[in-house]
Design an enzyme around this catalytic site. Structure first.
Site, PDB file in Angstrom:
ATOM      1  N   HIS A  34      48.717  31.199  45.211  1.00 18.36           N
ATOM      2  CA  HIS A  34      49.497  30.923  43.998  1.00 18.36           C
ATOM      3  C   HIS A  34      50.971  30.766  44.411  1.00 18.36           C
ATOM      4  O   HIS A  34      51.405  31.418  45.358  1.00 18.36           O
ATOM      5  CB  HIS A  34      49.317  32.092  43.015  1.00 18.36           C
ATOM      6  CG  HIS A  34      50.011  31.892  41.710  1.00 18.36           C
ATOM      7  ND1 HIS A  34      51.364  32.129  41.551  1.00 18.36           N
ATOM      8  CD2 HIS A  34      49.546  31.483  40.512  1.00 18.36           C
ATOM      9  CE1 HIS A  34      51.694  31.857  40.297  1.00 18.36           C
ATOM     10  NE2 HIS A  34      50.619  31.462  39.646  1.00 18.36           N
ATOM     11  N   PRO A  35      51.731  29.923  43.715  1.00 22.29           N
ATOM     12  CA  PRO A  35      53.113  29.649  44.148  1.00 22.29           C
ATOM     13  C   PRO A  35      54.044  30.862  44.274  1.00 22.29           C
ATOM     14  O   PRO A  35      55.026  30.784  45.004  1.00 22.29           O
ATOM     15  CB  PRO A  35      53.633  28.685  43.078  1.00 22.29           C
ATOM     16  CG  PRO A  35      52.426  28.113  42.438  1.00 22.29           C
ATOM     17  CD  PRO A  35      51.304  29.072  42.605  1.00 22.29           C
ATOM     18  N   VAL A  36      53.804  31.951  43.572  1.00 19.23           N
ATOM     19  CA  VAL A  36      54.694  33.103  43.782  1.00 19.23           C
ATOM     20  C   VAL A  36      54.341  33.877  45.050  1.00 19.23           C
ATOM     21  O   VAL A  36      55.123  34.683  45.520  1.00 19.23           O
ATOM     22  CB  VAL A  36      54.764  34.111  42.593  1.00 19.23           C
ATOM     23  CG1 VAL A  36      55.325  33.453  41.358  1.00 19.23           C
ATOM     24  CG2 VAL A  36      53.461  34.807  42.354  1.00 19.23           C
ATOM     25  N   LYS A  37      53.163  33.622  45.611  1.00 13.38           N
ATOM     26  CA  LYS A  37      52.761  34.333  46.833  1.00 13.38           C
ATOM     27  C   LYS A  37      53.459  33.694  48.045  1.00 13.38           C
ATOM     28  O   LYS A  37      54.086  32.645  47.924  1.00 13.38           O
ATOM     29  CB  LYS A  37      51.236  34.311  46.991  1.00 13.38           C
ATOM     30  CG  LYS A  37      50.469  34.741  45.730  1.00 13.38           C
ATOM     31  CD  LYS A  37      50.654  36.206  45.379  1.00 13.38           C
ATOM     32  CE  LYS A  37      50.216  36.534  43.955  1.00 13.38           C
ATOM     33  NZ  LYS A  37      48.817  36.543  43.707  1.00 13.38           N
ATOM     34  N   THR A  38      53.321  34.291  49.195  1.00  8.68           N
ATOM     35  CA  THR A  38      54.112  33.862  50.360  1.00  8.68           C
ATOM     36  C   THR A  38      53.753  32.451  50.835  1.00  8.68           C
ATOM     37  O   THR A  38      54.620  31.693  51.262  1.00  8.68           O
ATOM     38  CB  THR A  38      53.952  34.891  51.494  1.00  8.68           C
ATOM     39  OG1 THR A  38      54.450  36.135  51.006  1.00  8.68           O
ATOM     40  CG2 THR A  38      54.725  34.509  52.745  1.00  8.68           C
TER      41      THR A  38
END
Ligand SMILES: *Cc1c(COP(=O)(O)O)cnc(C)c1O
Length: 416
Positions: free
Chosen positions: A199-203
């Site tokens: 997901h885009p908030v993950k690294t």
């Protein structure tokens, strides 16, 4: 109001870092023959497995799908139970419910939200008292620092349970193995499977995406089959010979079988290309995040006791996904919502990770009497500050300045 950042940019608690190479990688796929089930998925899986030092990486359409598939691959179902720490994203617990098994919530360290062996021990005792058969344990590497994998996996083994790491926050981190060595999160040195999210908030971002890693070929085969409708195309596994083979005994070219039901949880080549390009920069992402976290640590360490970094795990070389702090909102007399709203007005986004999952109406209905003091204590004080690749040390200074102004001012007023 758009905030007072000199560049006019709002600082969210997390976001992706996309460069030209990422964009080119996605465009290449769009110009190619395969938007899905093509070569990028295989290339991403191979690169991920090599990077993490694990035999198999099975990509999926999301971290949630990956958790669901891990539960299915273990054969968890009605009559089984699994232990999940209460401080995690909803999906860790929900995956267990998706296969009809019961969730037993474990408490966590109130100072960093990680499930400890003593918390797991208590959860096993509670499960036994309720007559539940626990078959799996899901340690969560919250914020990007690792739980005590040696302690947790030894306890799980003693109870004959599988271990599935929810490593959605922790790609790039290393955990202690209890023998003086360390292992990459996702290498499954002390677990059966590890689950990642892109997901885009993950690294590492894919848009949507996930993966399950494992060293067990049987689990890998099951994960692959379950993510694609339960279909089998390997002639050696066909059961219905009169449909499967022609008169010469060769498998019919159109033929497939479905011995068990499955899902469509595949990652597309578009998403895989982005994830593969991002994976190239994992070390850089982790270093940047560490440098920002370290600057936060220094600045926050110089403030009063009412605001502190979360407690560092002794069992972890972290790869920070979140920069969470603990604020004594009760002691300072300022409400968390007020702090969040005022920071937002100054262009600073924050979030709370997480509302303890056992407090969600769906789970509270299942076990209304459950009290987990560590999870509640962590929840009461936690706040995640902006942390993403692309923000600067000056951003960190401004954020801590805003925060200390609010909490410091409030404290002075209360004292006068
Ligand atoms: C993000 C996340 C998930 C779910 O991943 P998705 O890719 O958003 O489905 C599961 N567990 C944790 C701890 C997460 O942070």
């Amino acid at each position: 109001m758009t905030g007072t950042d000199p560049r006019g940019a709002f600082l969210p608690y997390g976001r992706q870092a996309i460069d030209e190479a990422d964009i080119a990688a996605v465009v290449d796929v769009l110009k190619s023959d395969y938007l899905t089930t093509g070569p990028k998925v295989a290339a991403f899986e191979a690169a991920l497995a090599a990077k993490l030092g694990v035999r198999f990486a099975v990509s999926n359409s999301s971290g949630t799908a990956a958790l669901h598939l891990a539960c299915l691959a273990l054969g968890l179902g009605p009559g089984d139970a699994a232990i999940v720490p209460s401080v995690t994203f909803l999906a860790t617990a929900n995956a267990v419910r998706m296969v009809g098994a019961e969730v037993v919530f474990a408490d966590v360290d109130p100072d960093n939200g990680l499930m400890r062996p003593e918390d797991l021990d208590q959860a096993f005792a509670r499960a036994a008292a309720a007559g539940l058969r626990v078959r799996a344990v899901f340690p969560v590497h919250l914020a990007g620092q690792c739980a005590d994998m040696a302690g947790l996996s030894e306890l799980a083994q003693r109870h004959d349970c599988a271990v599935v790491e929810d490593a959605c926050h922790a790609i790039g981190a290393y955990h202690a193995c209890g023998d003086g060595s360390a292992a990459a999160v996702g290498s499954c040195r002390l677990s059966d499977m590890a689950v990642l999210s892109f997901h885009p908030v993950k690294t590492v971002a894919a848009g949507e995406g996930g993966a399950v890693t494992t060293n067990d070929p049987a689990l890998a085969r099951r994960l692959e089959r379950l993510r694609s409708h339960g279909m089998v195309r390997d002639a050696q596994e066909f059961e219905i010979a009169e449909l499967a083979f022609d008169q010469a005994g060769n498998a019919n070219p159109w033929y497939y079988e479905m011995p068990q039901i499955g899902w469509n949880y595949r990652l597309s080549d578009i998403h895989a290309a982005l994830a593969l390009s991002q994976l190239d920069r994992l070390d850089h992402f982790v270093e940047e995040r560490r440098a920002l976290a370290s600057r936060y640590d220094d600045l926050i360490g110089a403030l009063g006791d009412e605001i502190q970094p979360i407690r560092r795990s002794r069992f972890s070389m972290p790869a920070w996904h979140l920069y969470s702090v603990l604020i004594d909102f009760d002691g300072t007399g300022i409400e968390r919502a007020q702090v969040m709203n005022r920071l937002r007005e100054q262009g600073i986004g924050t979030q709370v990770h997480y509302i303890p999952v056992h407090r969600q109406p769906y789970y509270a209905r299942i076990d209304p009497g459950l009290v987990l003091a560590g999870a509640d204590g962590y929840y009461r004080r936690t706040l995640s500050l902006p942390l993403f690749v692309g923000m600067t040390q000056a951003d960190v200074k401004r954020i801590v300045g805003s925060l200390s102004g609010m909490i410091g001012r409030r404290k002075a007023r209360a004292a006068s």
